[in-house]
Every structure is written in structure tokens, then in C-alpha cells.
Enzyme design. Structure first.
Site, PDB file in Angstrom:
ATOM      1  N   THR A  13       0.828  -1.213   0.000  1.00  0.00           N
ATOM      2  CA  THR A  13       0.000   0.000   0.000  1.00  0.00           C
ATOM      3  C   THR A  13       0.855   1.252   0.000  1.00  0.00           C
ATOM      4  O   THR A  13       0.453   2.289  -0.517  1.00  0.00           O
ATOM      5  CB  THR A  13      -0.918  -0.020   1.243  1.00  0.00           C
ATOM      6  OG1 THR A  13      -1.773  -1.148   1.124  1.00  0.00           O
ATOM      7  CG2 THR A  13      -1.759   1.222   1.362  1.00  0.00           C
ATOM      8  N   THR A  92       1.651  -4.069   4.474  1.00  0.00           N
ATOM      9  CA  THR A  92       1.500  -4.321   5.914  1.00  0.00           C
ATOM     10  C   THR A  92       0.997  -5.736   6.223  1.00  0.00           C
ATOM     11  O   THR A  92       1.214  -6.245   7.310  1.00  0.00           O
ATOM     12  CB  THR A  92       0.504  -3.325   6.558  1.00  0.00           C
ATOM     13  OG1 THR A  92      -0.778  -3.477   5.931  1.00  0.00           O
ATOM     14  CG2 THR A  92       0.973  -1.896   6.432  1.00  0.00           C
ATOM     15  N   ASP A  93       0.306  -6.360   5.239  1.00  0.00           N
ATOM     16  CA  ASP A  93      -0.395  -7.614   5.541  1.00  0.00           C
ATOM     17  C   ASP A  93       0.522  -8.735   6.027  1.00  0.00           C
ATOM     18  O   ASP A  93       0.153  -9.491   6.927  1.00  0.00           O
ATOM     19  CB  ASP A  93      -1.185  -8.089   4.314  1.00  0.00           C
ATOM     20  CG  ASP A  93      -2.438  -7.241   4.085  1.00  0.00           C
ATOM     21  OD1 ASP A  93      -2.812  -6.481   4.993  1.00  0.00           O
ATOM     22  OD2 ASP A  93      -3.031  -7.347   2.993  1.00  0.00           O
TER      23      ASP A  93
HETATM   24  N1  ASP Z   1      -2.681  -5.527   1.018  1.00  0.00           N
HETATM   25  C1  ASP Z   1      -1.668  -4.535   1.279  1.00  0.00           C
HETATM   26  C2  ASP Z   1      -0.315  -5.247   1.311  1.00  0.00           C
HETATM   27  O1  ASP Z   1      -0.024  -5.888   2.271  1.00  0.00           O
HETATM   28  C3  ASP Z   1      -1.949  -3.869   2.562  1.00  0.00           C
HETATM   29  C4  ASP Z   1      -0.942  -2.837   2.973  1.00  0.00           C
HETATM   30  O2  ASP Z   1       0.156  -2.715   2.483  1.00  0.00           O
HETATM   31  O3  ASP Z   1      -1.297  -2.107   3.926  1.00  0.00           O
HETATM   32  O4  ASP Z   1       0.427  -5.164   0.366  1.00  0.00           O
END
Ligand code: ASP
Length: 320
Positions: A13, A92-93
Site C-alpha cells: 500500500t 503491511t499484511d
Molecule cells: N494488502 C496490502 C499489502 O499488504 C496492505 C498494505 O500494504 O497495507 O500489500
């Protein structure tokens, strides 16, 4: 002189873009390059910063092959005497999984700072630019202030790789370090450290096979009301060599699941117990219980078990 920082991009993200500045969820992760992310940092002293893109993926789709390639690139840059530290931009995932993997494999003496964002780069109030700025600030500290090892910085807080957990699905301040607490806070470019940073050596890149397709299959199964043990039998039939149970409470396991796990163990599968709880560890070792994963969450315990099985396969000479 250690004056270089390499920023390695993997997507997420932080590099995400939506068609509207008000859209915080309907974006494409990994749309922007590392160079574009760096351009969005006003006041950044770009001298000595190198940008490199490894991949541009949504980290929900992270793979072992990307991990292997990432560990290799990070190790190669860290060996360069002029590199003070590294930044890895990520989603973040699965941030806590990648952080743990790099920590256990590389155990670097220089800082490897992972960062991410909860809002896409196109958002009205994107959190990525500050997080990236902070990560570069810490990576530049390599060799001073005790900054070392694999850490993550988000929302001004520095977490050690082993304790890092994503605890919130949406809020900007989404991560914590469980019971361990954060390593430090970064305030106006200054570190306020609470305890020593990670200094455990890694098992080394040589311990993990270059072709990730051959790594031992280790899966997570959860214990819950009404659990169906067929999942365990199915995973064993599909070649699982290790299973981590996300147990209830103190790593307890539903009687139906336990029976299937005993069958798996008898078939040569290594079974570990962890907990579904966000805080606390699996405490104590009742007679005959499966090995406990201690304070590791299920996802990190899965990586730990996979690495142990890889090391076992490689033999003592190639371990540690
Ligand atoms: N789906 C995204 C990822 O992990 C979520 C994020 O980065 O916050 O790439």
C-alpha cells in the site's frame, strides 16, 4: 565510510495508488516505483540513497521465492562496506512474516528497516512518506545509536522483527510489539530507545535452499469450536512436513483436532502449539503435549519451524 542507504521496494500500500484521494481501500498496491516514493519526500537529503525494485506485489500474495530473492539482495547490499543500512518497503499484511524471515536468516549487524503504510500514496493524508522518511533516518544510523538488526518503523514506533504484529486492519497505528513492547520511538529524527536492538545471528543464507519450491511444507491450522479435523488429514496427504496449531488460550487444542494431529505426528509430521491470543506466550509443557512455540505467533512460528526443518535437512555443517 558508511554513507549509503539502499531502499529496496517490494510493493504494498505504501506504493499503492487509487483514483480518488478519498479512497483508502480501493487502490492498486505496488503501483509506484521506489524512485517515485522517494521523490514524494520533501526535504530528503537524497545523497547516498540508492533505489532498487525487487517486485511490486500486494504483500498478501507474498511467496517463499520472493523471500529468498529478498534475503539474497539484502545480504549482497549489506556486505558492501559503504552501506550503512537498508530500507525495505513492503505491504503491511505480511510485514511481520517477512521481518521475521529476514531476522532469522540474516541476523544482520547493520539495520534493515522495513516500512509500510496503511493508506495508499494517493490518499489525502498518506502515512507512507513519513514512515519511509523515518526508515531512511534509522538506516542511516547504521553503526551508531545501537541501530542494528531487522526492525520495522511505522507511525513513529520501532518494532523488533520477532515481536512485530499487525493488530489493526484499518487504523494508521496498526502495529505493536505484543508483550515485549517497542524497541524505540523516532521523534523529530531522534531515537528514544527502550532496550537493545536485535543482535542474534541468523542461520545464514547457505542454510536455505535456493529453490524455494523445495522448502518443507509447513501449514497453520486453527483450533476452534466445531473444528473439522479433516483439514489436518488433507494437509498431511498434501505433503505437510510441519504443522503449527493456532491454539485457543494457552495453546490448547480441541479434542477432535488433537486426534488428527497425533495421527500426523505418527506419520512423521512435526507439530507445534502456538496461541490465537494477541498477547501472551504458550506457557508450560504438560506431559506429552506438542512442543510450544513460546511467544511466537502462529505465522512466525510457521516460519521458525520451516527454517528448522530446512536446517535439519541441510545438516549441522551448513547450519548457524
Ligand atoms: N494488502 C496490502 C499489502 O499488504 C496492505 C498494505 O500494504 O497495507 O500489500
Amino acid at each position: 565510510m558508511q554513507n549509503k542507504v539502499v531502499v529496496l521496494g517490494t510493493g504494498g500500500t505504501i506504493a499503492g495508488s487509487a483514483t480518488s484521494a478519498q479512497d483508502g481501500v480501493g487502490y492498486v498496491a505496488g503501483a509506484l516505483s521506489v524512485a517515485e516514493l522517494l521523490q514524494a519526500l520533501p526535504g530528503l537529503d537524497a545523497a547516498g540513497i540508492e533505489a532498487e525494485s525487487l517486485c511490486r506485489i500486494d504483500s498478501k500474495d507474498m511467496s517463499h521465492a520472493v523471500w529468498r530473492a529478498l534475503a539474497q539482495r539484502v545480504a549482497a547490499h549489506l556486505e558492501r562496506p559503504e552501506v550503512a543500512g537498508m530500507v525495505v518497503t513492503h505491504g503491511t499484511d505480511t510485514l511481520e512474516e517477512t521481518a521475521y524471515f529476514l531476522h532469522r536468516v540474516l541476523g544482520p549487524a547493520k539495520p534493515v528497516v522495513l516500512t509500510a503504510a496503511m493508506r495508499p500514496a494517493s490518499a489525502l493524508s498518506a502515512d507512507g512518506p513519513q514512515n519511509l522518511f523515518d526508515a531512511i533516518t534509522i538506516a542511516r544510523m547504521g553503526g551508531v545509536n545501537g541501530a542494528r538488526g531487522v526492525v520495522a518503523v511505522l507511525a513513529g514506533t520501532v518494532h523488533g522483527a520477532a515481536a512485530l504484529r499487525k493488530q489493526n486492519s484499518y487504523r494508521v497505528d496498526a502495529f505493536d510489539s505484543g508483550d515485549a513492547g517497542p524497541l524505540a520511538r523516532l521523534e523529530e529524527g531522534r531515537l528514544r530507545s527502550f532496550r537493545p536492538w536485535p543482535d542474534e545471528p541468523g542461520i545464514g543464507l547457505a542454510s536455505i535452499e535456493p529453490d524455494a519450491a523445495g522448502w518443507p511444507a509447513v501449514d497453520v491450522v486453527a483450533s476452534h469450536a466445531g473444528v473439522r479435523a479433516a483439514a489436518v488429514d488433507g494437509l498431511v496427504a498434501a505433503g505437510a512436513q510441519g504443522l503449527v496449531v493456532a491454539g485457543t488460550g494457552n495453546g490448547t487444542i480441541h479434542v477432535a483436532l488433537e486426534a488428527a494431529l497425533r495421527r500426523a505426528e505418527a506419520a512423521g509430521v512435526t507439530v507445534w502449539r502456538s496461541t490465537r491470543c494477541a498477547y501472551g506466550a504458550v506457557v508450560g509443557a504438560p506431559d506429552g503435549a506438542f512442543s510450544a512455540a513460546g511467544s511466537l505467533g502462529p505465522w512466525q512460528a510457521r516460519i521458525e519451524l520451516m527454517l528448522r526443518l530446512l536446517q535439519k535437512r541441510a545438516g549441522p555443517a551448513r547450519g548457524a
